[in-house]
Each structure stands twice: as C-alpha cells, then as structure tokens.
Design an enzyme around this catalytic site. Structure first.
Site, PDB file in Angstrom:
ATOM      1  N   ARG A  20       0.156   0.927   6.969  1.00 15.63           N
ATOM      2  CA  ARG A  20      -1.100   0.647   6.297  1.00 15.63           C
ATOM      3  C   ARG A  20      -1.209   0.797   5.166  1.00 15.63           C
ATOM      4  O   ARG A  20      -0.158   0.939   4.538  1.00 15.63           O
ATOM      5  CB  ARG A  20      -2.209   0.645   7.876  1.00 15.63           C
ATOM      6  CG  ARG A  20      -2.451   2.462   6.708  1.00 15.63           C
ATOM      7  CD  ARG A  20      -4.196   3.144   8.160  1.00 15.63           C
ATOM      8  NE  ARG A  20      -3.883   4.066   7.621  1.00 15.63           N
ATOM      9  CZ  ARG A  20      -4.748   5.039   6.801  1.00 15.63           C
ATOM     10  NH1 ARG A  20      -5.299   3.888   6.148  1.00 15.63           N
ATOM     11  NH2 ARG A  20      -4.591   6.159   6.691  1.00 15.63           N
ATOM     12  N   ILE A  22      -0.758  -0.126   1.287  1.00 19.04           N
ATOM     13  CA  ILE A  22      -0.114  -0.459   0.066  1.00 19.04           C
ATOM     14  C   ILE A  22       1.352  -0.579   0.763  1.00 19.04           C
ATOM     15  O   ILE A  22       2.497  -0.830   0.762  1.00 19.04           O
ATOM     16  CB  ILE A  22      -0.116   0.307  -0.856  1.00 19.04           C
ATOM     17  CG1 ILE A  22      -1.702   0.205  -2.056  1.00 19.04           C
ATOM     18  CG2 ILE A  22       0.783   0.331  -2.180  1.00 19.04           C
ATOM     19  CD1 ILE A  22      -1.867   1.409  -2.834  1.00 19.04           C
ATOM     20  N   ASP A  67       6.505  13.358   9.560  1.00 16.08           N
ATOM     21  CA  ASP A  67       5.346  14.105   8.416  1.00 16.08           C
ATOM     22  C   ASP A  67       5.814  14.425   6.873  1.00 16.08           C
ATOM     23  O   ASP A  67       7.378  15.498   7.545  1.00 16.08           O
ATOM     24  CB  ASP A  67       4.700  14.977   9.181  1.00 16.08           C
ATOM     25  CG  ASP A  67       3.756  15.550   8.532  1.00 16.08           C
ATOM     26  OD1 ASP A  67       3.503  15.592   6.970  1.00 16.08           O
ATOM     27  OD2 ASP A  67       2.947  16.675   8.238  1.00 16.08           O
ATOM     28  N   VAL A  68       6.025  13.575   5.833  1.00 10.58           N
ATOM     29  CA  VAL A  68       7.016  14.122   5.111  1.00 10.58           C
ATOM     30  C   VAL A  68       6.441  14.619   4.022  1.00 10.58           C
ATOM     31  O   VAL A  68       7.630  15.837   3.682  1.00 10.58           O
ATOM     32  CB  VAL A  68       6.186  13.009   3.514  1.00 10.58           C
ATOM     33  CG1 VAL A  68       7.163  11.675   3.969  1.00 10.58           C
ATOM     34  CG2 VAL A  68       4.702  13.649   3.570  1.00 10.58           C
ATOM     35  N   ASN A  94       5.445   5.983  -0.381  1.00  7.80           N
ATOM     36  CA  ASN A  94       4.518   5.586  -0.761  1.00  7.80           C
ATOM     37  C   ASN A  94       3.533   7.154  -0.167  1.00  7.80           C
ATOM     38  O   ASN A  94       2.064   6.465  -0.113  1.00  7.80           O
ATOM     39  CB  ASN A  94       4.782   4.621   0.244  1.00  7.80           C
ATOM     40  CG  ASN A  94       3.343   3.661   0.258  1.00  7.80           C
ATOM     41  OD1 ASN A  94       2.515   3.353  -0.658  1.00  7.80           O
ATOM     42  ND2 ASN A  94       2.626   3.934   2.059  1.00  7.80           N
ATOM     43  N   TYR A 162      -5.664  15.777  -6.621  1.00  6.53           N
ATOM     44  CA  TYR A 162      -4.721  14.656  -6.464  1.00  6.53           C
ATOM     45  C   TYR A 162      -3.408  14.234  -8.224  1.00  6.53           C
ATOM     46  O   TYR A 162      -3.063  13.577  -7.640  1.00  6.53           O
ATOM     47  CB  TYR A 162      -6.080  13.533  -6.491  1.00  6.53           C
ATOM     48  CG  TYR A 162      -5.328  12.099  -6.216  1.00  6.53           C
ATOM     49  CD1 TYR A 162      -4.726  11.539  -4.801  1.00  6.53           C
ATOM     50  CD2 TYR A 162      -5.253  11.557  -7.167  1.00  6.53           C
ATOM     51  CE1 TYR A 162      -4.208  10.291  -4.258  1.00  6.53           C
ATOM     52  CE2 TYR A 162      -4.306   9.944  -6.980  1.00  6.53           C
ATOM     53  CZ  TYR A 162      -4.525   9.680  -5.590  1.00  6.53           C
ATOM     54  OH  TYR A 162      -3.310   8.187  -5.524  1.00  6.53           O
ATOM     55  N   LYS A 166      -0.116  13.145  -8.349  1.00  4.96           N
ATOM     56  CA  LYS A 166       0.645  12.508  -9.236  1.00  4.96           C
ATOM     57  C   LYS A 166       1.306  13.251 -10.694  1.00  4.96           C
ATOM     58  O   LYS A 166       2.429  11.949 -10.985  1.00  4.96           O
ATOM     59  CB  LYS A 166      -0.460  10.982  -8.879  1.00  4.96           C
ATOM     60  CG  LYS A 166      -1.207  10.796  -7.718  1.00  4.96           C
ATOM     61  CD  LYS A 166       0.108  10.635  -7.061  1.00  4.96           C
ATOM     62  CE  LYS A 166      -0.599   9.870  -5.757  1.00  4.96           C
ATOM     63  NZ  LYS A 166       0.574   8.990  -5.184  1.00  4.96           N
TER      64      LYS A 166
HETATM   65  P1  NDP Z   1      -4.089   4.335   2.850  1.00  3.58           P
HETATM   66  O1  NDP Z   1      -4.652   5.973   3.107  1.00  3.58           O
HETATM   67  O2  NDP Z   1      -4.594   3.395   2.957  1.00  3.58           O
HETATM   68  O3  NDP Z   1      -1.878   4.946   3.372  1.00  3.58           O
HETATM   69  C1  NDP Z   1      -1.304   6.090   3.216  1.00  3.58           C
HETATM   70  C2  NDP Z   1      -0.691   6.123   4.827  1.00  3.58           C
HETATM   71  O4  NDP Z   1       0.430   7.508   4.680  1.00  3.58           O
HETATM   72  C3  NDP Z   1      -0.679   5.737   6.253  1.00  3.58           C
HETATM   73  O5  NDP Z   1      -0.454   4.915   6.949  1.00  3.58           O
HETATM   74  C4  NDP Z   1      -0.679   6.953   6.777  1.00  3.58           C
HETATM   75  O6  NDP Z   1      -0.625   8.107   7.892  1.00  3.58           O
HETATM   76  C5  NDP Z   1       0.195   7.411   5.597  1.00  3.58           C
HETATM   77  N1  NDP Z   1       0.371   8.880   5.709  1.00  3.58           N
HETATM   78  C6  NDP Z   1      -0.928  10.118   5.060  1.00  3.58           C
HETATM   79  N2  NDP Z   1       0.080  11.692   5.097  1.00  3.58           N
HETATM   80  C7  NDP Z   1       1.245  11.347   5.418  1.00  3.58           C
HETATM   81  C8  NDP Z   1       2.234  12.438   5.809  1.00  3.58           C
HETATM   82  N3  NDP Z   1       2.255  13.549   5.519  1.00  3.58           N
HETATM   83  N4  NDP Z   1       3.532  11.739   6.709  1.00  3.58           N
HETATM   84  C9  NDP Z   1       3.868  10.628   6.781  1.00  3.58           C
HETATM   85  N5  NDP Z   1       3.048   9.818   6.153  1.00  3.58           N
HETATM   86  C10 NDP Z   1       1.475  10.292   6.153  1.00  3.58           C
HETATM   87  O7  NDP Z   1      -3.117   4.816   1.508  1.00  3.58           O
HETATM   88  P2  NDP Z   1      -3.299   3.319   0.682  1.00  3.58           P
HETATM   89  O8  NDP Z   1      -2.099   2.581   0.996  1.00  3.58           O
HETATM   90  O9  NDP Z   1      -4.305   3.234  -1.324  1.00  3.58           O
HETATM   91  O10 NDP Z   1      -2.262   4.675  -0.323  1.00  3.58           O
HETATM   92  C11 NDP Z   1      -0.345   4.594  -0.628  1.00  3.58           C
HETATM   93  C12 NDP Z   1      -0.052   5.664  -1.480  1.00  3.58           C
HETATM   94  O11 NDP Z   1      -0.761   4.981  -2.991  1.00  3.58           O
HETATM   95  C13 NDP Z   1      -0.199   6.978  -2.129  1.00  3.58           C
HETATM   96  O12 NDP Z   1       0.758   7.550  -2.273  1.00  3.58           O
HETATM   97  C14 NDP Z   1      -1.763   7.040  -3.022  1.00  3.58           C
HETATM   98  O13 NDP Z   1      -1.706   8.378  -3.543  1.00  3.58           O
HETATM   99  C15 NDP Z   1      -0.809   5.720  -3.789  1.00  3.58           C
HETATM  100  N6  NDP Z   1      -1.872   5.516  -4.788  1.00  3.58           N
HETATM  101  C16 NDP Z   1      -3.244   5.012  -3.791  1.00  3.58           C
HETATM  102  C17 NDP Z   1      -4.428   3.962  -4.655  1.00  3.58           C
HETATM  103  C18 NDP Z   1      -5.381   3.286  -3.818  1.00  3.58           C
HETATM  104  O14 NDP Z   1      -6.029   2.851  -5.211  1.00  3.58           O
HETATM  105  N7  NDP Z   1      -5.177   2.903  -2.533  1.00  3.58           N
HETATM  106  C19 NDP Z   1      -4.166   3.656  -6.394  1.00  3.58           C
HETATM  107  C20 NDP Z   1      -2.885   5.265  -7.505  1.00  3.58           C
HETATM  108  C21 NDP Z   1      -2.462   5.132  -5.695  1.00  3.58           C
HETATM  109  P3  NDP Z   1      -2.346   7.765   9.057  1.00  3.58           P
HETATM  110  O15 NDP Z   1      -2.083   6.976   8.992  1.00  3.58           O
HETATM  111  O16 NDP Z   1      -1.696   8.801   9.830  1.00  3.58           O
HETATM  112  O17 NDP Z   1      -3.056   8.849   7.731  1.00  3.58           O
END
Ligand code: NDP
Length: 257
Positions: A20, A22, A67-68, A94, A162, A166
């Site tokens: 989901r 980004i 799970d990363v 990501n 956080y 980063k």
């Molecule tokens: P979301 O929370 O919308 O999506 C994150 C996704 O990563 C989910 O599908 C989640 O799975 C998965 N995930 C979480 N933990 C793990 C894990 N341990 N192993 C594998 N998958 C995992 O996040 P965003 O799309 O907003 O963010 C994506 C990236 O962009 C992140 O690294 C975030 O820090 C970075 N970012 C985001 C910003 C923002 O404003 N949104 C700004 C700057 C950076 P599950 O559904 O199971 O939780």
C-alpha cells in the site's frame, strides 16, 4: 534516445512494503516501465492483493510475505525470488514505520528499538542480502526511501527515533554507494516530504498538526505517492546512470526554509 533510458523491460524489481501507500505506487511505476515487480510486504495477503491489482492492468508481478526486520527471512526471500525470476536488478527499500508524539525523555525502549529495527536494520538486511547477489552478477540498483526527517527536525511532533533512523538510512546509502560504485551497484535514496498515505493519516488525525506541515512547505501542500514513485523510477533506471550516493529531496521545498 532519452525516454528509452527510463524503460525497465526485462528487469526484475523488488519493492518492500509495497502492499500500500508509497510502496504500491512505486510498484505501479516500475511495472508500467516494463519491470517484473515482486511486492514483498509484512502483510502477505496485502502483497498478494496488490500484485493481483497490478496483474489486472497487464503487469508482470508476484508477491512475498516478508518482515524486513528478520535477516534470515530476508535471505530466504531473496533466494526464493532469484529461484523464481533468475535474478534481481532493482531493490527498493520502502518498508518503514512512524511512531510520533513520543517525547525523547519518556520514550520506551521497545518504541526506540522497533522504529530503528524496521527503518534502519531492515534496510541494511535487505541491502546486504540483495546487494551481495547484485555484486556477484556485476550489476544492480538500490533505491532507499529516506525522509526529510533525516535532515530537519519535524514540527510539531516529537519523533527522535524516526528522525535518527532516517538519518541512518541516508548515510548508509552513501556508505554502500561508495563501497559498491566500481562494482556497478548503484545506491541512491529519495527523501520525501509529508505524503498522503495511511502513515500520515494516522499521525495527523484529530490534531492541528497538518497546519504546521503545510505552513512549513513552500508549495503549501502534501505530496502524492505517485510523485515519489516517479523519482524512484528515475533512480532505478539508466536515466540516472551517473547517480550514486545521491539523496534526492522530493519535498515541495520543505528543506529550503
Ligand atoms: P504506509 O504505512 O502507508 O505503508 C507501509 C507499508 O510497509 C505497509 O504495507 C506495511 O505493512 C509495510 N511494512 C511495515 N513494516 C514492515 C516490515 N517490518 N516488513 C515489511 N513490510 C513492512 O507507509 P508510507 O507508504 O507512507 O511510507 C513508505 C515509506 O516512505 C516509509 O519508509 C516511510 O518512512 C517513508 N516516508 C513516508 C512519508 C509520508 O509522509 N508518508 C514521508 C517520508 C518518508 P502492514 O500493512 O503490515 O503494516
């Protein structure tokens, strides 16, 4: 000649956290450019559904539960993907989590460790496993998703874990880029501003936080996942062949002020 450089036909790409937000937009962009995209997400069912959604648009996809934070699981999934697709050309790290409104002086040990574990350790485990195979095959391209939070301190929410995680991602990116540059594995990062996704929704909901975010952004708006995906496409393709160790700010000007 130039547009051709953005094509990814025949490439195999892996996007962590691609179910989901980004990550999904990145999987959409890379597969539209011709890559076969493996969506690797903690949520295995979500990854399967996301891959099916892209397949319905005629894209080449598959999925993995991952799970990363588990280095052995990362190795197993890397091997499974190579077995299925033959190689991996592109890795997009990501997957990430945010836990905000956590003043440092009262932050619990588990909160600090959890965020560092997913956002920094997870990126390293994936870079190590997939990067090793890329070095062996003599080519590869890694894109890490960093954040403006690596360079600035977000306002008003307190989230030192956080921000530190980063900052680690950005410098890990430069470190691996320097180590691997002559062996034809490029490592770059994108640093997004606030992007409309479940992550920001959960942090901002019911608070006045959003006003601070928009007031602090010269463009006066949040970003869309597709605007980060387009930058990742550039970094993952030959269009960026001279870039390694670069951190591309995609922030609507946030870090100018
Ligand atoms: P979301 O929370 O919308 O999506 C994150 C996704 O990563 C989910 O599908 C989640 O799975 C998965 N995930 C979480 N933990 C793990 C894990 N341990 N192993 C594998 N998958 C995992 O996040 P965003 O799309 O907003 O963010 C994506 C990236 O962009 C992140 O690294 C975030 O820090 C970075 N970012 C985001 C910003 C923002 O404003 N949104 C700004 C700057 C950076 P599950 O559904 O199971 O939780």
């Amino acid at each position: 000649m130039y547009l051709e450089k953005f094509r990814l036909d025949g490439k195999i790409a892996v996007v962590t956290g691609g179910a989901r937000g980004i990550g999904y937009a990145i999987a959409d962009a890379l597969s539209e450019a011709g890559a076969t995209v493996v969506i690797a997400d903690m949520n295995g069912e979500g990854a399967k559904d996301a891959a099916a959604k892209l397949a319905a648009k005629g894209r080449k996809t598959s999925s993995e539960q991952l799970d990363v934070t588990d280095p052995r699981a990362v190795e197993k999934v890397q091997q499974a993907i190579v077995k299925r697709h033959g190689r991996v050309d592109i890795l997009v790290n990501n997957a990430g989590i945010a836990i905000s409104n956590e003043p440092a002086e009262s932050m619990s040990d588990p909160t600090w460790l959890k965020v560092l574990d997913v956002n920094l350790n997870g990126v390293f485990w994936c870079c190590r496993a997939f990067g090793k195979a890329m070095l062996e095959q003599g080519s590869g391209n890694i894109v890490n998703i960093g954040s403006i939070s690596a360079d600035i301190v977000n306002k008003p929410q307190e989230q030192s874990q956080y921000n530190a995680s980063k900052a680690g991602v950005h410098h890990l990116t430069r470190s691996l880029a320097a180590e691997w540059a002559t062996r034809k594995v490029r490592v770059n990062a994108v640093a997004p501003t606030y992007i409309e996704s479940d992550m920001t929704k959960s942090v901002a909901e019911g608070s006045s936080m959003m006003k601070y975010w928009l007031d602090g952004t010269p463009m006066g708006r949040m970003g869309q996942p597709s605007e980060i995906a387009a930058v990742v496409l550039f970094l993952a393709s030959d269009a960026s062949s001279l870039l390694t160790g670069s951190i591309v700010m995609a922030d609507g000007g946030y870090t100018c002020w």
